[in-house]
Motif scaffolding. Structure first.
Motif, PDB file in Angstrom:
ATOM      1  N   GLY A 164       0.790  -1.235   0.000  1.00 31.04           N
ATOM      2  CA  GLY A 164       0.000   0.000   0.000  1.00 31.04           C
ATOM      3  C   GLY A 164       0.820   1.281   0.000  1.00 31.04           C
ATOM      4  O   GLY A 164       0.297   2.350   0.304  1.00 31.04           O
ATOM      5  N   TRP A 165       2.094   1.178  -0.386  1.00 32.33           N
ATOM      6  CA  TRP A 165       2.946   2.380  -0.377  1.00 32.33           C
ATOM      7  C   TRP A 165       2.447   3.435  -1.363  1.00 32.33           C
ATOM      8  O   TRP A 165       1.814   3.130  -2.373  1.00 32.33           O
ATOM      9  N   TYR A 166       2.878   4.685  -1.070  1.00 34.30           N
ATOM     10  CA  TYR A 166       2.627   5.814  -1.975  1.00 34.30           C
ATOM     11  C   TYR A 166       3.805   6.768  -1.769  1.00 34.30           C
ATOM     12  O   TYR A 166       4.147   7.082  -0.623  1.00 34.30           O
ATOM     13  N   PHE A 167       4.435   7.179  -2.851  1.00 30.16           N
ATOM     14  CA  PHE A 167       5.659   7.980  -2.743  1.00 30.16           C
ATOM     15  C   PHE A 167       5.481   9.321  -3.440  1.00 30.16           C
ATOM     16  O   PHE A 167       4.991   9.365  -4.574  1.00 30.16           O
ATOM     17  N   VAL A 168       5.881  10.389  -2.773  1.00 28.22           N
ATOM     18  CA  VAL A 168       5.898  11.701  -3.419  1.00 28.22           C
ATOM     19  C   VAL A 168       7.367  12.084  -3.634  1.00 28.22           C
ATOM     20  O   VAL A 168       8.134  12.178  -2.666  1.00 28.22           O
ATOM     21  N   VAL A 169       7.731  12.234  -4.897  1.00 27.90           N
ATOM     22  CA  VAL A 169       9.100  12.625  -5.239  1.00 27.90           C
ATOM     23  C   VAL A 169       9.101  14.142  -5.424  1.00 27.90           C
ATOM     24  O   VAL A 169       8.424  14.663  -6.319  1.00 27.90           O
ATOM     25  N   VAL A 170       9.823  14.835  -4.566  1.00 27.94           N
ATOM     26  CA  VAL A 170       9.818  16.300  -4.584  1.00 27.94           C
ATOM     27  C   VAL A 170      11.174  16.791  -5.083  1.00 27.94           C
ATOM     28  O   VAL A 170      12.207  16.537  -4.464  1.00 27.94           O
ATOM     29  N   SER A 171      11.148  17.479  -6.232  1.00 24.72           N
ATOM     30  CA  SER A 171      12.398  18.041  -6.758  1.00 24.72           C
ATOM     31  C   SER A 171      12.261  19.540  -7.014  1.00 24.72           C
ATOM     32  O   SER A 171      13.249  20.227  -7.263  1.00 24.72           O
ATOM     33  N   ASN A 172      11.048  20.036  -6.938  1.00 27.21           N
ATOM     34  CA  ASN A 172      10.777  21.463  -7.121  1.00 27.21           C
ATOM     35  C   ASN A 172      11.442  22.255  -5.980  1.00 27.21           C
ATOM     36  O   ASN A 172      11.085  22.090  -4.810  1.00 27.21           O
ATOM     37  N   PRO A 173      12.425  23.136  -6.319  1.00 18.91           N
ATOM     38  CA  PRO A 173      13.157  23.863  -5.267  1.00 18.91           C
ATOM     39  C   PRO A 173      12.254  24.652  -4.322  1.00 18.91           C
ATOM     40  O   PRO A 173      12.522  24.731  -3.126  1.00 18.91           O
ATOM     41  N   LYS A 174      11.171  25.204  -4.859  1.00 22.98           N
ATOM     42  CA  LYS A 174      10.245  25.962  -4.006  1.00 22.98           C
ATOM     43  C   LYS A 174       9.622  25.059  -2.953  1.00 22.98           C
ATOM     44  O   LYS A 174       9.442  25.446  -1.801  1.00 22.98           O
ATOM     45  N   GLN A 175       9.271  23.850  -3.367  1.00 21.48           N
ATOM     46  CA  GLN A 175       8.650  22.932  -2.412  1.00 21.48           C
ATOM     47  C   GLN A 175       9.667  22.357  -1.425  1.00 21.48           C
ATOM     48  O   GLN A 175       9.342  22.126  -0.257  1.00 21.48           O
ATOM     49  N   LEU A 176      10.895  22.155  -1.899  1.00 20.38           N
ATOM     50  CA  LEU A 176      11.941  21.708  -0.964  1.00 20.38           C
ATOM     51  C   LEU A 176      12.147  22.767   0.120  1.00 20.38           C
ATOM     52  O   LEU A 176      12.270  22.450   1.311  1.00 20.38           O
ATOM     53  N   LEU A 177      12.112  24.033  -0.299  1.00 18.00           N
ATOM     54  CA  LEU A 177      12.256  25.136   0.652  1.00 18.00           C
ATOM     55  C   LEU A 177      11.082  25.187   1.630  1.00 18.00           C
ATOM     56  O   LEU A 177      11.267  25.401   2.832  1.00 18.00           O
ATOM     57  N   GLU A 178       9.889  24.961   1.113  1.00 21.91           N
ATOM     58  CA  GLU A 178       8.697  24.947   1.981  1.00 21.91           C
ATOM     59  C   GLU A 178       8.802  23.870   3.058  1.00 21.91           C
ATOM     60  O   GLU A 178       8.434  24.076   4.216  1.00 21.91           O
ATOM     61  N   ILE A 179       9.296  22.684   2.658  1.00 22.71           N
ATOM     62  CA  ILE A 179       9.480  21.600   3.640  1.00 22.71           C
ATOM     63  C   ILE A 179      10.454  22.060   4.723  1.00 22.71           C
ATOM     64  O   ILE A 179      10.193  21.920   5.923  1.00 22.71           O
ATOM     65  N   SER A 180      11.580  22.628   4.301  1.00 20.85           N
ATOM     66  CA  SER A 180      12.592  23.111   5.251  1.00 20.85           C
ATOM     67  C   SER A 180      12.021  24.101   6.249  1.00 20.85           C
ATOM     68  O   SER A 180      12.368  24.085   7.425  1.00 20.85           O
ATOM     69  N   LYS A 181      11.155  24.977   5.736  1.00 16.92           N
ATOM     70  CA  LYS A 181      10.580  26.010   6.602  1.00 16.92           C
ATOM     71  C   LYS A 181       9.583  25.428   7.596  1.00 16.92           C
ATOM     72  O   LYS A 181       9.477  25.886   8.722  1.00 16.92           O
ATOM     73  N   ASN A 182       8.829  24.435   7.140  1.00 17.58           N
ATOM     74  CA  ASN A 182       7.720  23.931   7.949  1.00 17.58           C
ATOM     75  C   ASN A 182       8.078  22.749   8.846  1.00 17.58           C
ATOM     76  O   ASN A 182       7.343  22.440   9.776  1.00 17.58           O
TER      77      ASN A 182
END
Lengths: 170, 170
Positions: free
Chosen positions: A46-64
């Motif tokens: 039942g896995w589900y993977f989100v591959v994030v390479s968008n720099p804006k979204q990587l930054l959002e993760i870092s902030k949050n």
């Protein structure tokens, strides 16, 4: 030494990445294939993977997610999730998604790619941020996120074997 | 192919064992060393492993944990536990002990040894049986048990890669 064993023993958490080298699509696919080779309770897969390479979204993760601030310097990040729809999955999805996360770390190491496991579950604020930011489908629960990239720090094998943590029979 | 990747992709659950071949003490130590190379939250390394080779106790496990009945035919079994003493460990010990369990499965596969992961946590009856039967120290929580032995069944690589389980960015 058996190189598969060596790969397990030499995996370390890598938090500094060399942005000048990109991980290829083929390598990302190999890592995801490894993630989908982990065992799951009742073989539910039942896995589900989100591959994030968008720099804006990587930054959002870092902030949050404060303990995941290295994500903004990573080449990409995989958010490891699991579809939780029934009572049995509620009991075992954390184990299943954790085994899959470990396969990601190990296959990255085998490819010379550094990685670090950052927890999302069971912290409500982190879970809600990930669900909203990545618009996760219904019943998809995020367990962890793994920051990945070519290493800009070198870590060797660290001896962790401890006889005191082993009990033989009773 | 990279042999460490191949090892991850070819791991399968093995439930039939060849009792004529014994796993050596050196191999068991390599497997435990692999188990202790998994990452842990805050690098707590709180694992605790019970290595069960006593045939009477293997039989007891089979009788008391119905989905682990293959244990009586295994060469040995490792019960993967974690020391849970503070609030942070309560949040993350299942993930940590699961990553360690996955390393056991993978290092066994690398040595040509078959294994299967059987859940203990979070079923109360199974947890209580293990704690009592193996006289676990205080605060040591069992997560899983892994039956191990030379394989008496052959399973090949199974394609599980599924693009539908991957999301790219949002």
């Amino acid at each position: 030494m058996n190189s598969a064993i060596e790969n397990i023993l030499t995996r370390r958490s890598i938090r500094k990445y060399d942005k000048s080298k990109k991980v290829s699509k083929e390598q990302i696919d190999t890592i995801l294939k490894s993630a989908m080779s982990a065992p799951t309770a009742r073989n539910q897969q039942g896995w589900y993977f989100v591959v994030v390479s968008n720099p804006k979204q990587l930054l959002e993760i870092s902030k949050n997610i404060p303990h995941a601030k290295m994500v903004k310097t990573a080449d990409f990040t995989i958010i490891v999730c699991y579809e939780v729809t029934d009572e049995m999955q509620k009991l075992y999805w954390v184990q299943d998604a954790s085994a899959s996360t470990q396969n990601i770390l190990l296959s990255a190491n085998a490819l010379g790619i550094g990685s670090v496991w950052c927890a999302v579950h069971p912290r409500e604020a982190k879970i809600n941020f990930i669900k909203k930011e990545f618009n996760l489908p219904l019943n998809i629960e995020p367990l962890s996120l793994v920051a990945l990239g070519y290493p800009a720090e070198k870590k060797g094998y660290e001896e962790r074997f401890d006889e005191a943590k082993i009990q033989y029979n009773v």
